[in-house]
Write a protein that holds these residues in place. Structure first.
Motif, PDB file in Angstrom:
ATOM      1  N   HIS A  15     -10.955 -24.797  41.923  1.00  0.00           N
ATOM      2  CA  HIS A  15     -10.627 -26.025  41.187  1.00  0.00           C
ATOM      3  C   HIS A  15     -10.703 -27.271  42.073  1.00  0.00           C
ATOM      4  O   HIS A  15     -10.625 -28.397  41.587  1.00  0.00           O
ATOM      5  CB  HIS A  15      -9.250 -25.916  40.507  1.00  0.00           C
ATOM      6  CG  HIS A  15      -8.077 -26.022  41.425  1.00  0.00           C
ATOM      7  ND1 HIS A  15      -7.453 -24.927  41.949  1.00  0.00           N
ATOM      8  CD2 HIS A  15      -7.408 -27.107  41.898  1.00  0.00           C
ATOM      9  CE1 HIS A  15      -6.443 -25.321  42.717  1.00  0.00           C
ATOM     10  NE2 HIS A  15      -6.395 -26.632  42.708  1.00  0.00           N
ATOM     11  N   GLN A  36     -17.505 -24.064  36.287  1.00  0.00           N
ATOM     12  CA  GLN A  36     -16.346 -24.786  35.778  1.00  0.00           C
ATOM     13  C   GLN A  36     -16.750 -25.487  34.494  1.00  0.00           C
ATOM     14  O   GLN A  36     -17.915 -25.802  34.271  1.00  0.00           O
ATOM     15  CB  GLN A  36     -15.821 -25.793  36.810  1.00  0.00           C
ATOM     16  CG  GLN A  36     -16.862 -26.740  37.349  1.00  0.00           C
ATOM     17  CD  GLN A  36     -16.345 -27.639  38.457  1.00  0.00           C
ATOM     18  OE1 GLN A  36     -16.962 -28.618  38.784  1.00  0.00           O
ATOM     19  NE2 GLN A  36     -15.230 -27.313  39.058  1.00  0.00           N
ATOM     20  N   ALA A  42     -11.967 -22.733  36.524  1.00  0.00           N
ATOM     21  CA  ALA A  42     -12.987 -22.832  37.565  1.00  0.00           C
ATOM     22  C   ALA A  42     -12.972 -21.586  38.438  1.00  0.00           C
ATOM     23  O   ALA A  42     -11.908 -21.108  38.837  1.00  0.00           O
ATOM     24  CB  ALA A  42     -12.731 -24.080  38.409  1.00  0.00           C
ATOM     25  N   HIS A  69      -4.093 -17.590  38.962  1.00  0.00           N
ATOM     26  CA  HIS A  69      -3.716 -18.974  39.247  1.00  0.00           C
ATOM     27  C   HIS A  69      -2.193 -19.144  39.186  1.00  0.00           C
ATOM     28  O   HIS A  69      -1.586 -19.775  40.049  1.00  0.00           O
ATOM     29  CB  HIS A  69      -4.350 -19.909  38.212  1.00  0.00           C
ATOM     30  CG  HIS A  69      -5.643 -20.515  38.647  1.00  0.00           C
ATOM     31  ND1 HIS A  69      -5.734 -21.401  39.686  1.00  0.00           N
ATOM     32  CD2 HIS A  69      -6.906 -20.365  38.161  1.00  0.00           C
ATOM     33  CE1 HIS A  69      -7.003 -21.783  39.819  1.00  0.00           C
ATOM     34  NE2 HIS A  69      -7.729 -21.154  38.918  1.00  0.00           N
TER      35      HIS A  69
END
Length: 323
Positions: A15, A36, A42, A69
Motif C-alpha cells: 500500500h 492495486q 494492494a 493487513h
C-alpha cells in the motif's frame, strides 16, 4: 504477497508502493507486479509463481489479504514483520512478531500433516505459532463446537484456545475451549479479539469429566453391531470381559478432558483398558498402541498422553461413580 523489495534492497509494503518502481520477491528475487485498485487490497503478484522458491507464495484471497493487513496493524506496537522468509526452515509466516511468535491465517483447508509439519518447523527455531481459522466454517451447535480434524489441528493446546477470523465482520475471535461433551463436541466461551495481546492471554478454565448418557451409549453400540464383524474391537473386548453390551457398567462410558486428543471412542478404549487389567497385560506402551490419536500439536508424547488419559479416567471414575 504484501511485501516486496526494490532494486535498491528496500522492503516496501504494497500500500506504500509506487507503480513506477520495479519490485522483486524477497524470497526468490524474481520480478513481481504491483496490483492495486479501488476495490482490491494492494498486493504484489509473481509473474510466474513457479519461479518462487518451492512456490512458497500461493494466490491469496481478498479475505486473506484483508485479515493479514488487520493482524499487521494490531501488532504494530511490537517488532512485527509480514511475510518474513525463515531460511532455516524455508517457511514464510503471515506475521512474525518479536522474532518469537509466528501467526498463520489459514482460511482454507489444508492437510493436517502440513499444519503439524509447519508447526514443528517453528518449534525448531524456538518460536510459538498461532493458527487462525475461518470463523464462518466452524460448526457451533448448542454451545459446543463440533471440530473437524483440520480445525482441531489449529488449536493452541497450551491454552486450549482456537482463534478464528470472521471475514465479513473483519473481526478476530478467541474460542476458549472447555469440556469435551458426551457427544465428543467441545464446549467453549467466545471472545472478541480486541488487541494483539488477546492472542497470548491465558484464561482460567476448570475442565470436567462426564458420563455418556445411556441413549448415546446405545447409539454407539448399535453402530458397532452394524459392522457385523466378530473382530469389532469394542464388542470383542466386552465379550471377553463378560459384559452385556446392552447394560454397560458405570466404569465404561466416561469422557475425560484428554479425550480431545483421542479419536478412539471412550467406550472402545475403556473396554480395552479393562480387558488388559483383567488379563494382567496392561502397560502404558501396550495401551498407547490401542489408541488412535488426532493430529494435534502437543508437547505430550503418545505414551505420556496414554498414561495421563488413564490417570484422568481413574480419577473421574472415582468422582462420578464411587459413592
Amino acid at each position: 504477497m504484501l511485501i516486496a523489495v526494490t532494486e535498491a534492497g528496500i522492503y516496501t509494503h504494497a500500500h506504500q508502493a509506487d507503480l513506477k518502481v520495479r519490485y522483486r520477491c524477497p524470497v526468490c528475487l524474481k520480478p513481481v507486479t504491483l496490483k492495486q485498485g479501488r476495490y482490491k487490497i494492494a498486493h504484489f503478484s509473481h509473474q510466474r509463481v513457479i519461479d518462487c522458491h518451492k512456490s512458497s507464495y500461493k494466490t491469496e484471497s481478498p479475505a486473506h489479504l484483508q485479515g493479514k493487513h488487520h493482524l499487521y496493524d494490531m501488532a504494530r506496537e511490537h517488532q512485527v514483520s509480514m511475510e518474513y522468509f525463515l531460511s532455516e526452515i524455508e517457511q514464510i509466516p503471515d506475521i512474525l512478531v518479536d522474532r518469537m511468535l509466528a501467526v498463520e491465517l489459514q482460511l482454507s483447508v489444508i492437510p493436517v500433516d502440513a499444519i503439524l509439519r509447519r508447526s514443528a518447523g517453528y518449534r525448531q527455531l524456538n518460536m510459538a505459532v498461532i493458527w487462525i481459522t475461518d470463523d464462518e466454517a466452524l460448526s457451533r451447535t448448542g454451545g459446543a463446537l463440533k471440530l473437524t480434524a483440520f480445525q482441531r489441528s489449529l488449536v493452541t493446546t497450551e491454552r486450549m484456545q482456537l482463534f478464528s477470523y470472521h471475514k465479513s465482520e473483519d473481526q478476530f475471535y478467541c474460542y476458549q475451549l472447555r469440556d469435551v461433551t458426551p457427544t465428543l463436541a467441545v464446549t467453549y466461551e467466545r471472545y472478541k479479539v480486541t488487541g494483539f495481546e488477546s492472542f497470548t492471554r491465558e484464561r482460567a478454565v476448570v475442565r470436567q469429566s462426564y458420563r455418556i448418557t445411556r441413549a448415546l451409549q446405545n447409539s454407539f453400540i448399535r453402530r458397532c453391531l452394524q459392522m457385523k464383524d466378530v473382530r469389532e474391537p469394542t464388542l470383542s473386548a466386552l465379550y471377553q470381559l463378560g459384559i452385556n453390551h446392552r447394560t454397560l457398567p458405570l466404569s465404561i462410558g466416561i469422557v475425560v478432558p484428554l479425550q480431545f486428543y483421542i479419536r478412539t471412542h471412550p467406550i472402545t478404549w475403556q473396554s480395552a483398558l479393562l480387558l488388559m487389567l483383567k488379563k494382567k497385560t496392561y502397560s502404558v506402551e501396550r495401551f498407547a498402541e490401542q489408541l488412535d490419536y488426532y493430529g494435534v500439536h502437543t508437547h505430550f508424547t503418545e505414551h505420556e498422553l496414554a498414561a495421563d488419559l488413564v490417570a484422568q479416567y481413574l480419577a473421574a471414575y472415582k468422582n462420578l461413580c464411587v459413592h
